[in-house]
Design a protein around this motif. Sequence first.
Motif, mmCIF file in Angstrom:
data_model
loop_
_atom_site.group_PDB
_atom_site.id
_atom_site.type_symbol
_atom_site.label_atom_id
_atom_site.label_comp_id
_atom_site.label_asym_id
_atom_site.label_seq_id
_atom_site.Cartn_x
_atom_site.Cartn_y
_atom_site.Cartn_z
ATOM 1 N N VAL A 62 38.485 -47.155 -112.632
ATOM 2 C CA VAL A 62 39.241 -46.276 -113.530
ATOM 3 C C VAL A 62 39.141 -44.828 -113.065
ATOM 4 C CG1 VAL A 62 39.350 -45.322 -115.858
ATOM 5 C CG2 VAL A 62 39.062 -47.773 -115.540
ATOM 6 N N LEU A 63 37.922 -44.422 -112.685
ATOM 7 C CA LEU A 63 37.742 -43.035 -112.260
ATOM 8 C C LEU A 63 38.583 -42.718 -111.037
ATOM 9 C CD1 LEU A 63 33.933 -42.344 -112.681
ATOM 10 C CD2 LEU A 63 35.824 -41.334 -113.940
ATOM 11 N N LEU A 64 38.752 -43.703 -110.169
ATOM 12 C CA LEU A 64 39.490 -43.434 -108.948
ATOM 13 C C LEU A 64 40.992 -43.467 -109.178
ATOM 14 C CD1 LEU A 64 37.324 -45.364 -106.380
ATOM 15 C CD2 LEU A 64 37.554 -42.905 -106.642
ATOM 16 N N ILE A 65 41.420 -44.376 -110.062
ATOM 17 C CA ILE A 65 42.859 -44.540 -110.251
ATOM 18 C C ILE A 65 43.411 -43.578 -111.284
ATOM 19 C CG2 ILE A 65 44.666 -46.128 -110.986
ATOM 20 C CD1 ILE A 65 42.957 -48.382 -109.898
ATOM 21 N N ARG A 66 42.731 -43.491 -112.404
ATOM 22 C CA ARG A 66 43.233 -42.630 -113.459
ATOM 23 C C ARG A 66 42.067 -41.950 -114.160
ATOM 24 N NH1 ARG A 66 47.735 -41.477 -116.464
ATOM 25 N NH2 ARG A 66 47.246 -40.994 -118.623
ATOM 26 N N PRO A 67 41.505 -40.920 -113.519
ATOM 27 C CA PRO A 67 40.288 -40.298 -114.038
ATOM 28 C C PRO A 67 40.461 -39.702 -115.435
ATOM 29 C CG PRO A 67 41.168 -39.071 -112.183
ATOM 30 C CD PRO A 67 41.927 -40.337 -112.258
ATOM 31 N N GLY B 227 24.721 -30.806 -103.057
ATOM 32 C CA GLY B 227 25.227 -30.644 -104.417
ATOM 33 C C GLY B 227 25.915 -31.872 -104.970
ATOM 34 N N LEU B 228 25.594 -33.056 -104.427
ATOM 35 C CA LEU B 228 26.150 -34.290 -104.981
ATOM 36 C C LEU B 228 25.034 -34.943 -105.782
ATOM 37 C CD1 LEU B 228 27.559 -35.546 -101.590
ATOM 38 C CD2 LEU B 228 28.903 -34.495 -103.408
ATOM 39 N N PHE B 229 25.094 -34.828 -107.092
ATOM 40 C CA PHE B 229 23.943 -35.261 -107.872
ATOM 41 C C PHE B 229 23.967 -36.770 -108.073
ATOM 42 C CE2 PHE B 229 20.700 -35.438 -111.049
ATOM 43 C CZ PHE B 229 19.836 -34.451 -110.615
ATOM 44 N N TYR C 214 30.790 -37.318 -113.122
ATOM 45 C CA TYR C 214 31.371 -38.624 -112.843
ATOM 46 C C TYR C 214 30.682 -39.257 -111.652
ATOM 47 C CZ TYR C 214 35.110 -37.525 -116.093
ATOM 48 O OH TYR C 214 35.816 -37.223 -117.218
ATOM 49 N N LEU C 215 30.386 -38.422 -110.678
ATOM 50 C CA LEU C 215 29.687 -38.921 -109.501
ATOM 51 C C LEU C 215 28.310 -39.439 -109.891
ATOM 52 C CD1 LEU C 215 29.748 -37.547 -106.029
ATOM 53 C CD2 LEU C 215 27.523 -37.797 -107.026
ATOM 54 N N LEU D 91 24.862 -44.098 -110.593
ATOM 55 C CA LEU D 91 23.978 -44.867 -111.471
ATOM 56 C C LEU D 91 24.541 -46.273 -111.653
ATOM 57 C CD1 LEU D 91 21.473 -44.678 -113.252
ATOM 58 C CD2 LEU D 91 22.923 -43.946 -115.124
ATOM 59 N N GLY D 92 25.864 -46.344 -111.771
ATOM 60 C CA GLY D 92 26.530 -47.639 -111.866
ATOM 61 C C GLY D 92 26.262 -48.474 -110.624
ATOM 62 N N PHE D 93 26.274 -47.825 -109.464
ATOM 63 C CA PHE D 93 25.960 -48.535 -108.220
ATOM 64 C C PHE D 93 24.579 -49.171 -108.309
ATOM 65 C CE2 PHE D 93 23.379 -47.952 -104.350
ATOM 66 C CZ PHE D 93 23.877 -49.018 -103.617
ATOM 67 N N MET D 94 23.616 -48.384 -108.852
ATOM 68 C CA MET D 94 22.260 -48.906 -108.982
ATOM 69 C C MET D 94 22.231 -50.154 -109.868
ATOM 70 S SD MET D 94 19.024 -47.107 -110.668
ATOM 71 C CE MET D 94 19.364 -48.051 -112.143
ATOM 72 N N VAL D 95 22.957 -50.077 -110.978
ATOM 73 C CA VAL D 95 23.014 -51.235 -111.878
ATOM 74 C C VAL D 95 23.631 -52.426 -111.148
ATOM 75 C CG1 VAL D 95 23.999 -52.128 -114.010
ATOM 76 C CG2 VAL D 95 23.109 -49.805 -113.937
ATOM 77 N N ILE D 96 24.682 -52.165 -110.375
ATOM 78 C CA ILE D 96 25.354 -53.251 -109.658
ATOM 79 C C ILE D 96 24.385 -53.894 -108.660
ATOM 80 C CG2 ILE D 96 27.199 -53.781 -108.010
ATOM 81 C CD1 ILE D 96 28.896 -51.641 -109.410
ATOM 82 N N VAL D 97 23.614 -53.080 -107.944
ATOM 83 C CA VAL D 97 22.641 -53.641 -107.000
ATOM 84 C C VAL D 97 21.687 -54.588 -107.716
ATOM 85 C CG1 VAL D 97 20.635 -53.071 -105.569
ATOM 86 C CG2 VAL D 97 22.739 -51.757 -105.343
ATOM 87 N N ARG D 98 21.208 -54.147 -108.864
ATOM 88 C CA ARG D 98 20.274 -54.998 -109.614
ATOM 89 C C ARG D 98 20.940 -56.294 -110.052
ATOM 90 N NH1 ARG D 98 17.194 -51.964 -114.289
ATOM 91 N NH2 ARG D 98 16.582 -54.087 -114.770
ATOM 92 N N VAL D 99 22.161 -56.156 -110.538
ATOM 93 C CA VAL D 99 22.860 -57.348 -111.000
ATOM 94 C C VAL D 99 23.054 -58.340 -109.849
ATOM 95 C CG1 VAL D 99 25.090 -58.158 -111.832
ATOM 96 C CG2 VAL D 99 24.006 -56.219 -112.927
ATOM 97 N N VAL D 100 23.417 -57.796 -108.688
ATOM 98 C CA VAL D 100 23.638 -58.681 -107.544
ATOM 99 C C VAL D 100 22.330 -59.360 -107.132
ATOM 100 C CG1 VAL D 100 24.249 -58.739 -105.096
ATOM 101 C CG2 VAL D 100 25.658 -57.450 -106.702
ATOM 102 N N ILE D 101 21.246 -58.604 -107.087
ATOM 103 C CA ILE D 101 19.949 -59.201 -106.727
ATOM 104 C C ILE D 101 19.593 -60.312 -107.711
ATOM 105 C CG2 ILE D 101 17.468 -58.777 -106.572
ATOM 106 C CD1 ILE D 101 18.136 -55.973 -105.560
ATOM 107 N N ASN D 102 19.820 -60.026 -108.991
ATOM 108 C CA ASN D 102 19.504 -61.022 -110.013
ATOM 109 C C ASN D 102 20.321 -62.295 -109.872
ATOM 110 O OD1 ASN D 102 17.429 -60.394 -111.853
ATOM 111 N ND2 ASN D 102 18.646 -58.663 -112.617
ATOM 112 N N ASN D 103 21.499 -62.171 -109.290
ATOM 113 C CA ASN D 103 22.407 -63.308 -109.277
ATOM 114 C C ASN D 103 22.567 -63.988 -107.932
ATOM 115 O OD1 ASN D 103 23.787 -63.628 -112.045
ATOM 116 N ND2 ASN D 103 23.681 -61.421 -111.717
#
Lengths: 299, 337, 234
Positions: free
Chosen positions: A282-287, B54-56, B128-129, B134-146
């Motif tokens: 969503v962020l990439l397509i329609r932020p 500066g990319l947090f 947003y970044l 943070l979402g990436f981190m959650v995804i990594v965990r989910v993938v490891i779990n599965n």
Amino acid sequence: MFSLPYVLQQFINAIILGSIYALVAIGLSMVYGILRLINFAHGDILMIGAYTGLFLLTLYKAPFAIVLIVPMLVGGLIGVIVERVAYRPLRKAPEVALLITSLAVSMFIENLAIMVLSPRPRRFRIPSFLSKSHFYGAINFRNIDILIVILTVVLVVVLTLFVKKTKIGIAMRATAESINTSYLMGINVNNIIMLTFAIGSLLAGVAGMMFASKYGRIEPFMGFLPGLKAFVASVIGGIGSLPGAVMGGYLLGFAEIFFVGFLPPQLSGYRDGFVFLLLIIVLLIRPSGIFGQAEKREV
Amino acid sequence: MKRFLGVLFGISILFLVIFFIDKRFNSYYREIFSIIGINIILVTSLNISNGFTGLFSLGHAGFMAVGAYTSALLDLPLDKKAMLLPNLPYWLGHISLPFLLSVIMAGFMAAFFAVLVGYPVLRLKGHYLSVATLGFMVIVRVVINNTPNLTRGAIGINNIPNYTNIWWVYFWVVITVYALWRIINSSYGRAFLAIREDHIAASLSGVNLTKYKILSFAIGAFFAGVAGALWAHQITAITPRAFSFVTTFNIVVMLVIGGMGSISGSIVSAFLLTLLPELMRPLEEGMVLFGYQLPQLYGLTQLIMATLLILVMIFRPKGLMGDRELSLKGILGQKSS
Amino acid sequence: MLRLENVEVYYGVIRALKGITLKVEKGEIVSLIGANGAGKTTTLRTISGLLTPKSGKIYYNDQDITYVPPYKRVGMGIAHSPEGREIFTTLTVYENLVLGSYLRNDREGIEKDINWIFSLFPRLKERLSKPAGTLSGGEQQMLAIGRALMAKPQLLMLDEPSLGLAPILVEELFEVIEDINKQGTTILLVEQNANMALSISQRAYVLETGSVKMEGDAKELQENEDVKKAYLGA
């Protein structure tokens, strides 16, 4: 293929989950609208609401109406305290400082809960009249589910009217658009921000009660993921917009339930990952989300 | 030449200190010093993206996890592999790399993921970044779990050989700090700073934003992967739960308190804030003070870290060091040239 | 009515106002003129409280308001129509006007004043429930002035009210400003269009790089050769 009752059942599940997301997303979205802050501590208000409810139920055997109202008030109060103590001193600080602080506040609340309440999960039993189930063929839902949906609708309608029609509601929208110009109107911006936190946290508090009632189990970290997902919901709907947050909440509820309910069962473990994938897409397509305007201030 | 001698001098001192610790301290203290080193790698590497560019990012624990699992999968002894992970692909089930190689591979794997994730995510700005990483981190965990065939899911991989020792750790600390130092003071480093200071100006001046952002992100991820590998072979058991938001948070605390944009600040802060939980441990477990049994206070360390961070943000938002560096000259009070 | 004494304002390390001293008497129209970056807008923002002076004092009706928060100054009777209009674009025209009267509680008075604004700017009435962002530039300017008037101010500060308006509208606008003044509102005016501003003002200040360079009777300044050369395009 899927039977009609199965589809309807998923539909019901999605509406319930969506209601909870919607309530949490409203607070996040409104706060973001004014301060450009992702309040990571917002999900923890949900946890506080749930624990407050638990103690009222088990220690005081309080009537359920009170068990609904007091967590709201406690949630609202904590939200206001957090704003006053941690965020207000940073009013002129760069965005990233606010973000870091909200992470810290979230950690603070969660670990205080661990210390005071123990990290052990607890069972959350609702009164029997609420856990009573209704069966219509293969479809079933409980009284608490009906309550969750109705309460959400009522709260959303009341809040919408407040924001649309009252002078303070107009001032809230004005503050979200420009803090400086709002000052020139004679608006006490600090009070408006405090009120925004209060309302958002109030809704998170009651959402916590709903969450606990629905899943029957609470623990100090319970708010983290719903908080993040509510952020995803508000981004989907268009962050800063009240109807956007509500729509986003329901859309996310549907997306998540359908992901689990209609895709191969091997995938259901990826549920949380899917939500964030959705966020990134969503962020990439329609932020600006579905209801959002393009952001005026530089992000 | 003078600088080269300085570096040599510093490394010799470090060598002597580690030699002393290795010989004189028991295994508990040696482990603490290892963890300090691993945290130094994590914090300084996070500084590249979060501080200098500066990319947090909030995804560091995700890269750490990638590194930890990659290295474990590559260097587990074959008999243990057959026992723990019978369903591995044939080639993976029948290799057992030397430690150095598996750590390097861990770094590259993490960097590879960083490029993969960075390409879409680094186009986002500000908050947003942060949430997307943070979402990436959650995804990594989910993938490891599965993916139990590869990772044993939520059970995690145990019986990882305890290859890590303080020699290995500080070997990598030196490499990390030296590499980051060189990068920051190169044209790449200046491009990173330009991105942090002013997006628009940087893109107008011909800096290829995406390329440099991904580069910065990937360099940080490489060392996070290395740190994850070292950590896995220190603790000897890894589960997806170990790479949580709390892990990221602790690294972020060290970074911010040390000062975003200061390598030496990161080092000092990683040192102090790794010791803190060790000092707090008796309190957390409920110590006996003057004959009174104090209650258990689990969570106290995190509580103190969080409070510290809030106070720093309000009263000293640039952290201990801001974006300055410690130097001997500075300490001795001379004017630096 | 309003007095600034040696007001210094900084943006970070940049000294934007280098000790401004000026006064506005009750019932006057006073203009601030000067080039871009001379400190006109900064002066207005300091008077309304959006900026806080590093040193110096601001008095309003003989009361020290240097550190009074901006929203309280509105209650004391200072209204500011900011540069670039700064109307709330997502709010309707009506809601913008209501916010102008945020601190007032006289429901009837507010309705009456809204109608008065509509009589000054009839166009706004047609757009009553439209989002203000959909208005044309000129209409937005009228809304910004109308909104400031809704506070029933004793002192009205207008920052570049003619900016971006068609010449006919500018004349109309200045008539309205004179009108408002005649009805008892004191006006502090910042204008690029210095000629126009001076012609309706009693007194004026010429600002240059953050200091008052000249001050005096508006008519005399209009005749002054230096002013003519620098600001009136003569």
